[in-house]
Write a protein that holds these residues in place. Structure first.
Motif, short mmCIF file in Angstrom:
data_model
loop_
_atom_site.label_atom_id
_atom_site.label_comp_id
_atom_site.label_asym_id
_atom_site.label_seq_id
_atom_site.Cartn_x
_atom_site.Cartn_y
_atom_site.Cartn_z
N LEU A 275 -14.16 1.21 -8.46
CA LEU A 275 -14.10 0.75 -10.04
C LEU A 275 -13.37 -0.97 -9.65
CD1 LEU A 275 -11.29 4.41 -10.84
CD2 LEU A 275 -13.52 3.91 -11.59
N GLY A 276 -12.83 -0.82 -9.20
CA GLY A 276 -12.92 -2.76 -9.34
C GLY A 276 -11.99 -2.74 -9.07
N VAL A 277 -10.71 -1.87 -9.25
CA VAL A 277 -8.69 -2.65 -9.37
C VAL A 277 -9.60 -2.79 -7.91
CG1 VAL A 277 -7.45 -1.16 -9.08
CG2 VAL A 277 -8.97 -0.48 -10.02
N SER A 278 -9.81 -2.20 -6.76
CA SER A 278 -9.13 -3.84 -5.19
C SER A 278 -9.42 -4.79 -5.38
CB SER A 278 -10.38 -3.23 -3.83
OG SER A 278 -9.75 -1.56 -3.99
N SER A 279 -11.21 -5.13 -6.43
CA SER A 279 -11.32 -6.46 -6.35
C SER A 279 -10.28 -7.13 -7.21
CB SER A 279 -12.85 -6.63 -6.98
OG SER A 279 -13.70 -6.18 -6.26
N GLY A 280 -9.82 -6.32 -8.50
CA GLY A 280 -9.73 -7.35 -9.48
C GLY A 280 -7.82 -7.49 -8.54
N SER A 281 -7.36 -6.36 -7.50
CA SER A 281 -5.69 -6.88 -6.85
C SER A 281 -6.10 -8.21 -6.06
CB SER A 281 -5.66 -5.61 -6.31
OG SER A 281 -4.87 -4.97 -7.10
N SER A 282 -7.89 -8.05 -5.46
CA SER A 282 -7.67 -9.22 -4.63
C SER A 282 -7.84 -10.32 -4.95
CB SER A 282 -8.98 -8.57 -3.89
OG SER A 282 -9.17 -7.39 -3.30
N LEU A 283 -8.17 -10.33 -6.52
CA LEU A 283 -7.90 -12.05 -6.68
C LEU A 283 -6.48 -12.17 -7.54
CD1 LEU A 283 -9.44 -13.90 -8.53
CD2 LEU A 283 -9.61 -12.18 -10.35
N GLY A 284 -6.06 -11.37 -7.45
CA GLY A 284 -4.20 -11.46 -7.36
C GLY A 284 -3.84 -12.20 -6.26
N ALA A 285 -4.32 -11.18 -5.23
CA ALA A 285 -3.61 -11.88 -3.90
C ALA A 285 -4.38 -13.43 -3.60
CB ALA A 285 -3.58 -10.59 -2.79
N VAL A 286 -5.44 -13.22 -4.25
CA VAL A 286 -6.18 -14.99 -3.19
C VAL A 286 -5.16 -16.01 -4.48
CG1 VAL A 286 -8.44 -16.07 -3.30
CG2 VAL A 286 -7.91 -13.55 -2.24
N THR A 287 -5.39 -15.83 -5.68
CA THR A 287 -4.96 -16.55 -7.30
C THR A 287 -3.27 -16.95 -6.09
OG1 THR A 287 -5.91 -15.19 -8.30
CG2 THR A 287 -4.25 -17.00 -9.58
N VAL A 288 -2.33 -16.34 -5.82
CA VAL A 288 -1.50 -16.18 -4.80
C VAL A 288 -0.95 -17.42 -3.69
CG1 VAL A 288 1.26 -15.49 -4.20
CG2 VAL A 288 -0.05 -14.00 -5.68
N LEU A 289 -2.53 -17.19 -2.75
CA LEU A 289 -2.39 -17.33 -2.18
C LEU A 289 -3.11 -18.68 -2.16
CD1 LEU A 289 -3.86 -14.43 0.90
CD2 LEU A 289 -1.63 -15.95 0.96
N PHE A 290 -3.75 -19.44 -3.26
CA PHE A 290 -4.43 -20.65 -3.38
C PHE A 290 -3.38 -21.32 -4.30
CE2 PHE A 290 -6.94 -22.90 -6.44
CZ PHE A 290 -7.80 -23.96 -6.00
N LEU A 291 -2.71 -20.81 -5.45
CA LEU A 291 -2.11 -21.60 -5.57
C LEU A 291 -0.55 -21.92 -5.25
CD1 LEU A 291 -2.46 -20.25 -9.51
CD2 LEU A 291 -3.31 -22.88 -8.31
N GLY A 292 -0.15 -20.94 -4.37
CA GLY A 292 1.16 -21.93 -3.52
C GLY A 292 1.95 -20.45 -4.26
N LEU A 293 1.92 -19.08 -5.29
CA LEU A 293 2.58 -19.20 -6.07
C LEU A 293 3.90 -18.17 -5.63
CD1 LEU A 293 0.48 -18.02 -9.07
CD2 LEU A 293 1.83 -19.85 -8.82
N SER A 294 5.18 -18.93 -6.15
CA SER A 294 6.50 -18.25 -5.99
C SER A 294 7.20 -17.43 -7.46
CB SER A 294 7.30 -18.42 -4.74
OG SER A 294 8.28 -17.94 -4.97
N THR B 265 6.54 -11.83 -4.92
CA THR B 265 5.87 -12.31 -5.68
C THR B 265 3.77 -11.63 -5.35
OG1 THR B 265 6.42 -14.49 -5.77
CG2 THR B 265 4.36 -13.92 -6.48
N LEU B 266 3.67 -11.37 -4.27
CA LEU B 266 2.17 -11.30 -3.89
C LEU B 266 1.69 -9.96 -3.83
CD1 LEU B 266 -0.16 -12.25 -2.32
CD2 LEU B 266 0.49 -11.38 -0.37
N PRO B 267 2.57 -8.70 -3.30
CA PRO B 267 2.28 -7.37 -4.17
C PRO B 267 2.47 -7.54 -5.54
CG PRO B 267 4.07 -7.94 -2.74
CD PRO B 267 3.71 -8.94 -2.63
N ALA B 268 4.19 -7.96 -6.86
CA ALA B 268 3.84 -8.61 -7.77
C ALA B 268 2.24 -8.13 -8.50
CB ALA B 268 5.10 -9.06 -8.34
N VAL B 269 1.99 -9.14 -7.81
CA VAL B 269 0.78 -10.54 -9.38
C VAL B 269 -0.64 -9.27 -8.97
CG1 VAL B 269 -0.93 -11.84 -8.30
CG2 VAL B 269 1.44 -12.40 -8.97
N SER B 270 -0.60 -8.36 -6.74
CA SER B 270 -1.56 -8.04 -7.06
C SER B 270 -1.67 -6.78 -7.82
CB SER B 270 -1.92 -7.47 -5.59
OG SER B 270 -1.89 -8.81 -4.93
N VAL B 271 -0.78 -6.03 -7.46
CA VAL B 271 -0.27 -4.53 -8.67
C VAL B 271 -0.91 -5.29 -10.44
CG1 VAL B 271 1.24 -3.17 -9.21
CG2 VAL B 271 1.12 -4.09 -7.32
N LEU B 272 -0.49 -6.34 -10.74
CA LEU B 272 -0.91 -6.56 -12.32
C LEU B 272 -2.04 -6.77 -12.47
CD1 LEU B 272 0.45 -7.33 -15.09
CD2 LEU B 272 0.35 -9.60 -14.19
#
Length: 352
Positions: A103-122, A130-137
């Motif tokens: 369904l693409g949900v895993s890909s969407g969650s992966s994009l969220g996780a990679v975005t956090v890692l890429f930008l160093g978000l907190s 932050t990482l699981p919350a953004v992935s869930v969103l």
């Protein structure tokens, strides 16, 4: 087999024994072999918070408590979460080929996780969550966009349209992830490991990260198991049975996305667990979601624990990403399920 199919207590006992055995084997086997009874005692004392007696080898205690046990428990939580989420998606969409991966949900969650890692978000107030919350969103947004896209094409959520839309979304989101990889620097290795799926080099902190999301999501799904049975027969039928379909549907989708997003956040994209495990569980023990959900959860947890064991021992000392193992095993099963689905559709068409 007939005993397990007709007796739900026997089914739960078998699934629970499989899970416990998987955990014990997972923490016992490795570069340093630990006797099963020693592993069981260390696991029990760790779970109960008891001191370790002098007869237990300190090396064994440290290996299991600090390295293997958190890794195996993380695999169990991820496998259980993906399996129960897949069972919920399949029941809600009345589609045995639906799961967080297709369904693409895993890909969407992966994009969220990679975005956090890429930008160093907190995010302030969330900290390490932050990482699981953004992935869930991101996972929830992906699912809502997917369903909206499919409904815009046709009112009925047919198997073919959902799968094609899932492929489209996964490909698009995958390209965004690839773009981030191309632009990244020092974080490249961490991002690659996330994409391939692994529970290696994690620890108790990651178990703590996924656990609250896992508990909340599973409780919501189990609470709605009876309503999910009604929704399988259609929205109108569910309404006649007194089910608030809009609220229940949203709760189930949100819970499954919460579980998927948190699983991806701690382990990366691990495909086909949410597809294969619920389907096999349904074949053995039936489609009643009051039992299908918890049984899928138990079997999925044990399955991924054993898969992780295979990933770290098959070509030891080199470790394979666990996502590679599940993809190699799951892709043929997915093809077989799709073939059977098509053949069944043709047979029904000929009878009409």
């Amino acid at each position: 087999m007939s005993l397990l199919k007709n007796s739900k207590p026997a089914a739960y006992i078998a699934a629970f024994v499989f899970l416990v055995a998987s955990i014990v084997v997972g923490v016992s086997v490795g570069s340093v072999q630990v006797p099963f009874f020693v592993s069981a005692e260390i696991i029990g004392r760790t779970a109960l918070g008891l001191d370790f007696p002098s007869h237990l080898d300190t090396t064994f205690v440290n290996i299991i408590k600090e390295i293997r046990l958190p890794r195996v428990l993380l695999a169990v939580l991820v496998g259980a979460g993906l399996a129960i989420a897949g069972a919920a998606f399949q029941g809600l969409l009345k589609n045995p080929l639906a799961d967080p991966y297709t369904l693409g949900v895993s890909s969407g969650s992966s994009l969220g996780a990679v975005t956090v890692l890429f930008l160093g978000l907190s995010i302030p107030g969330l900290g390490r969550f932050t990482l699981p919350a953004v992935s869930v969103l991101f996972g929830m947004i992906t699912l809502l966009l997917l369903l909206g896209f499919v409904k815009a094409i046709e009112r009925s959520l047919s198997t073919e349209t959902i799968i094609l839309a899932g492929i489209i979304f996964s490909s698009f989101l995958g390209s965004l992830i690839s773009l981030m990889i191309a632009l990244t620097g020092d974080e490249l290795r961490q991002i690659i490991s996330w994409i391939m799926g692994s529970v290696a080099m994690r620890g108790w902190e990651y178990v703590g990260l996924i656990l609250p999301f896992f508990i909340v999501g599973c409780l919501i799904l189990l609470w709605n198991a009876k309503e999910l049975n009604a929704l399988v027969f259609g929205e109108e039928t569910a309404k006649t049975l007194g089910v608030n379909t809009k609220v229940r549907r949203l709760a189930i989708l949100a819970a499954a996305s919460i579980i998927t997003g948190s699983a991806v956040a701690v382990s990366g994209t691990i495909g086909f667990v949410g597809l294969v495990i619920p389907h096999l569980t349904r074949l053995i023990w039936g489609p009643d979601h009051r039992h299908l959900l918890p049984l899928s959860m138990l079997i999925g947890g044990g399955f991924l624990a054993l898969t992780d064991l295979l990933a770290r021992t098959i070509i030891a000392p080199t470790e394979l990403p666990i996502g590679v193992i599940t993809a190699v095993a799951g892709a043929p099963v997915f093809g077989l399920l799709l073939f059977q689905q098509r053949r069944l559709t043709r047979q029904i068409g000929k009878r009409r």
